[in-house]
Design an enzyme around this catalytic site. Structure first.
Site, PDB file in Angstrom:
ATOM      1  N   PHE A 100      -0.230  10.255  -7.099  1.00  0.00           N
ATOM      2  CA  PHE A 100      -0.213   8.836  -6.762  1.00  0.00           C
ATOM      3  C   PHE A 100      -1.059   8.018  -7.715  1.00  0.00           C
ATOM      4  O   PHE A 100      -0.997   6.819  -7.694  1.00  0.00           O
ATOM      5  CB  PHE A 100      -0.704   8.618  -5.331  1.00  0.00           C
ATOM      6  CG  PHE A 100       0.060   9.435  -4.309  1.00  0.00           C
ATOM      7  CD1 PHE A 100       1.412   9.608  -4.431  1.00  0.00           C
ATOM      8  CD2 PHE A 100      -0.596  10.031  -3.261  1.00  0.00           C
ATOM      9  CE1 PHE A 100       2.127  10.356  -3.499  1.00  0.00           C
ATOM     10  CE2 PHE A 100       0.100  10.779  -2.327  1.00  0.00           C
ATOM     11  CZ  PHE A 100       1.457  10.939  -2.445  1.00  0.00           C
ATOM     12  N   GLY A 148       0.824  -1.210   0.000  1.00  0.00           N
ATOM     13  CA  GLY A 148       0.000   0.000   0.000  1.00  0.00           C
ATOM     14  C   GLY A 148       0.852   1.251   0.000  1.00  0.00           C
ATOM     15  O   GLY A 148       0.515   2.252  -0.640  1.00  0.00           O
ATOM     16  N   TRP A 179       2.178   1.677  -3.489  1.00  0.00           N
ATOM     17  CA  TRP A 179       1.138   2.209  -4.367  1.00  0.00           C
ATOM     18  C   TRP A 179       1.167   3.729  -4.380  1.00  0.00           C
ATOM     19  O   TRP A 179       0.889   4.360  -5.403  1.00  0.00           O
ATOM     20  CB  TRP A 179      -0.231   1.720  -3.894  1.00  0.00           C
ATOM     21  CG  TRP A 179      -1.380   2.328  -4.638  1.00  0.00           C
ATOM     22  CD1 TRP A 179      -1.907   1.920  -5.832  1.00  0.00           C
ATOM     23  CD2 TRP A 179      -2.160   3.463  -4.245  1.00  0.00           C
ATOM     24  NE1 TRP A 179      -2.955   2.726  -6.197  1.00  0.00           N
ATOM     25  CE2 TRP A 179      -3.132   3.681  -5.241  1.00  0.00           C
ATOM     26  CE3 TRP A 179      -2.130   4.308  -3.132  1.00  0.00           C
ATOM     27  CZ2 TRP A 179      -4.066   4.716  -5.158  1.00  0.00           C
ATOM     28  CZ3 TRP A 179      -3.051   5.339  -3.056  1.00  0.00           C
ATOM     29  CH2 TRP A 179      -4.000   5.532  -4.061  1.00  0.00           C
ATOM     30  N   HIS A 180       1.544   4.345  -3.253  1.00  0.00           N
ATOM     31  CA  HIS A 180       1.559   5.804  -3.171  1.00  0.00           C
ATOM     32  C   HIS A 180       2.696   6.421  -3.979  1.00  0.00           C
ATOM     33  O   HIS A 180       2.598   7.594  -4.368  1.00  0.00           O
ATOM     34  CB  HIS A 180       1.669   6.254  -1.715  1.00  0.00           C
ATOM     35  CG  HIS A 180       0.391   6.144  -0.942  1.00  0.00           C
ATOM     36  ND1 HIS A 180      -0.044   4.966  -0.372  1.00  0.00           N
ATOM     37  CD2 HIS A 180      -0.560   7.061  -0.658  1.00  0.00           C
ATOM     38  CE1 HIS A 180      -1.190   5.167   0.231  1.00  0.00           C
ATOM     39  NE2 HIS A 180      -1.540   6.422   0.073  1.00  0.00           N
ATOM     40  N   GLY A 181       3.753   5.694  -4.190  1.00  0.00           N
ATOM     41  CA  GLY A 181       4.856   6.274  -4.945  1.00  0.00           C
ATOM     42  C   GLY A 181       5.989   5.298  -5.147  1.00  0.00           C
ATOM     43  O   GLY A 181       6.187   4.371  -4.355  1.00  0.00           O
TER      44      GLY A 181
END
Length: 457
Positions: A457, A319, A322-324
Site C-alpha cells: 500500500f 482512505g 489510498w490502500h490500493g
C-alpha cells in the site's frame, strides 16, 4: 530487505547500530547525516532504481519549503502538494484512472506497467503533513539533512507509522546514548522488535496459510462452505492485525534502539465498542492524518450535518483508495464512511447501546467489510459471502485452534507497548527474550518468509 529476514536481523541492523553508536560517541555532529545515509542504503536495498525518486522527492520538497519561507508566496505549497499527489497517482493509480477513462465511449487510454516504489504513499503523506503545517505557520524551517531524515528514517519509511514533524524532529537533536535511561530504552526497543517478530512469524504468517488457501478456492470459483468462509474471513481479520501491528512493534522497537520514539499505531482495536472507537485504535496515525488533513479540510463537523456526513464518507472512501488502486478498496472505505455516518446520526438522536452489543456489531461489521478488502474483486467477495451465509458448499469445516488463539491475544491481552514497558529489568526477562529471538530465527529459517501486507500500500 524485510524486517523479518536474516539479512536485516543479522546484517544491516547490527552494523547500522554499531556505526550509529560509534558516530554518536566520537563524532556526534555526524550522527544525523550518517543516519540519513543508512536510511537511504536500507531503502536502496529493495531496488536501487527507486532511491533517486525518494532523494528527488526530499530535495524538491525541501527547496519548495525554502522558497516559501523566503518569499512567503502561498501558492507554492498547494502546487507542491498537488505535484506530490500527481507523482503518487502516476505510479500507483495511473492504470486505475485509465480503466475509468476507458468507460467513456471513444476513449482508449493505455496502461503503463510501472513498478510501485515501496513506501511512496507513506513518504508522500509525510511531505503533505509538513508542507500543510508550514503554510499554516505551525512548522519551522529545517535543513536538508533533518528534513531528509524526517522523510526517509528507515524504521518508518516503508509502512509507517505516519509521523508528524512535531513528534520526531526534536528527538533528532538529542544525544540518545547519553540519556540516563539509554540502556533501558535500548533494551525495551530490542524487546519490542522481538515481540513484533513473534507476532508476525508465529501468528500472522500461520494465519496466512489458513486464509490464503480459502481465498484461492474463491478465486477459482470452487465450493466454499460456511466453516471455510468463516475461516477465511476471521483468518484474514486476525492475520492483517498481527501482520501490521507486528510490523509496527518492530518499527517502534528499531527506532527506539536508535533513540527515537515513534507514535503507537494500534491500541487493541478488536476491543472497540463502536466504529468511531475502532478507528481511534486501528492504524491510529493514518486515522489521525485523514481526520486532520482531509476530513477537516472537507468541512468536518463545522458546516452542518449534511456536510459532516458527506465529508466522513468521502474521507473514508479516499482512505480506502489510498490502500490500493481498485474499486474494492474504495467500496470498503466508503462502507466505513457510511457506518461512521450512521453512528453520528445515532449519537445525535440521543440513542445508546450496551457495550457488549456495540462491540459485537463493530467487530462483525469490520469482518464482513474486510472480505471486500481482501478479495481483490467483487466476484471473489460475492463467492465468499455466498459461502458465509450458507449458499455455498455443504458442511462446516474450520480450523478453529489458530483462530481462538489469535482472538484471545488480540481481544483479551494487553498491547505489546504496554507489556514491554511494564516488564521488570532483570536477567530472567532478558533470557526469556533471548530464547524467543532464537526460536524466531529458527522459524524464519525453516519457513517461507511472507512480506508485510502493508508494503503493497
Amino acid at each position: 530487505m524485510l524486517f523479518n529476514s536474516f539479512i536485516f536481523l543479522c546484517g544491516f541492523l547490527p552494523i547500522a547500530l554499531l556505526v550509529h553508536w560509534l558516530v554518536e560517541r566520537f563524532r556526534p555532529d555526524w550522527r544525523l547525516p550518517v543516519l540519513l545515509l543508512l536510511s537511504l542504503g536500507f531503502y536502496s536495498y529493495w531496488d536501487w532504481r527507486f532511491a533517486p525518486l525518494l532523494v528527488a522527492s526530499v530535495v524538491i520538497n525541501w527547496f519548495v519549503a525554502e522558497a516559501f519561507m523566503r518569499s512567503g508566496r502561498d501558492i507554492l505549497i498547494p502546487l507542491a502538494i498537488t505535484a506530490n499527489l500527481i507523482v503518487l497517482a502516476i505510479f500507483k493509480y495511473f492504470n486505475f484512472f485509465a480503466d475509468m477513462a476507458n468507460l467513456i465511449p471513444g476513449l482508449q487510454a493505455s496502461h503503463w506497467d510501472l513498478a510501485l516504489p515501496l513506501g511512496i504513499s507513506f513518504f508522500t503523506f509525510h511531505h503533505i503533513m509538513y508542507l500543510t503545517d508550514l503554510k499554516k505557520g505551525k512548522a519551522p524551517r529545517y535543513d536538508l539533512v533533518r528534513y531528509g531524515l524526517y522523510i526517509a528514517f528507515f524504521p518508518q519509511v516503508l509502512a509507517g507509522p505516519l509521523v508528524r514533524w512535531s513528534e520526531i524532529m526534536h528527538q533528532f537533536e538529542e544525544r540518545p546514548y547519553q540519556r540516563p535511561d539509554a540502556e533501558e530504552r535500548f533494551a525495551r526497543g530490542l524487546m519490542l522488535l522481538v515481540v513484533g517478530l513473534a507476532k508476525k512469524v508465529f501468528l500472522g504468517d500461520q494465519l496466512a496459510d489458513y486464509t490464503n488457501a480459502i481465498f484461492q478456492i474463491a478465486q477459482t470459483g470452487g465450493p466454499i462452505g460456511v466453516g471455510e468462509a468463516l475461516q477465511g474471513a476471521l483468518g484474514f481479520t486476525f492475520q492483517v492485525y498481527f501482520d501490521f501491528s507486528g510490523y509496527t512493534d518492530m518499527a517502534l522497537g528499531i527506532a527506539l534502539m536508535f533513540g527515537v520514539v515513534l507514535p503507537q499505531n494500534f491500541d487493541a482495536p478488536y476491543r472497540a465498542t463502536s466504529l468511531q472507537d475502532f478507528w481511534r485504535r486501528w492504524h491510529m496515525t493514518l486515522s489521525r492524518f485523514l481526520r486532520d488533513y482531509l476530513y477537516i479540510a472537507l468541512g468536518g463537523s463545522r458546516k452542518g450535518l449534511v456536510i459532516q456526513l458527506a465529508a466522513l464518507t468521502a474521507t473514508m472512501a479516499l482512505g480506502g483508495l489510498w490502500h490500493g488502486a481498485g474499486w474494492t478498496f474504495v467500496v470498503w472505505g466508503a462502507l466505513h464512511g457510511v457506518g461512521l455516518s450512521a453512528a453520528v446520526l445515532w449519537r445525535k438522536a440521543g440513542l445508546t447501546m450496551p457495550s457488549i452489543l456495540g462491540w459485537a456489531l463493530t467487530f462483525t461489521f469490520f469482518v464482513l467489510t474486510l472480505l471486500i478488502f481482501r478479495s481483490g474483486s467483487f466476484e471473489v467477495a460475492a463467492h465468499m459471502y455466498k459461502g458465509l451465509f450458507g449458499f455455498g458448499a455443504e458442511g462446516f469445516n474450520i480450523k478453529w485452534r489458530a483462530l481462538v488463539l489469535a482472538a484471545a491475544i488480540s481481544m483479551i491481552g494487553p498491547t505489546s507497548w504496554t507489556v514491554i514497558h511494564k516488564l521488570p529489568a532483570n536477567r530472567w526477562v532478558a533470557i526469556a527474550f533471548a530464547v524467543l529471538f532464537t526460536v524466531v530465527l529458527f522459524k524464519i529459517g525453516d519457513d517461507a518468509n511472507y512480506e508485510f501486507i502493508y508494503f503493497q500500500f
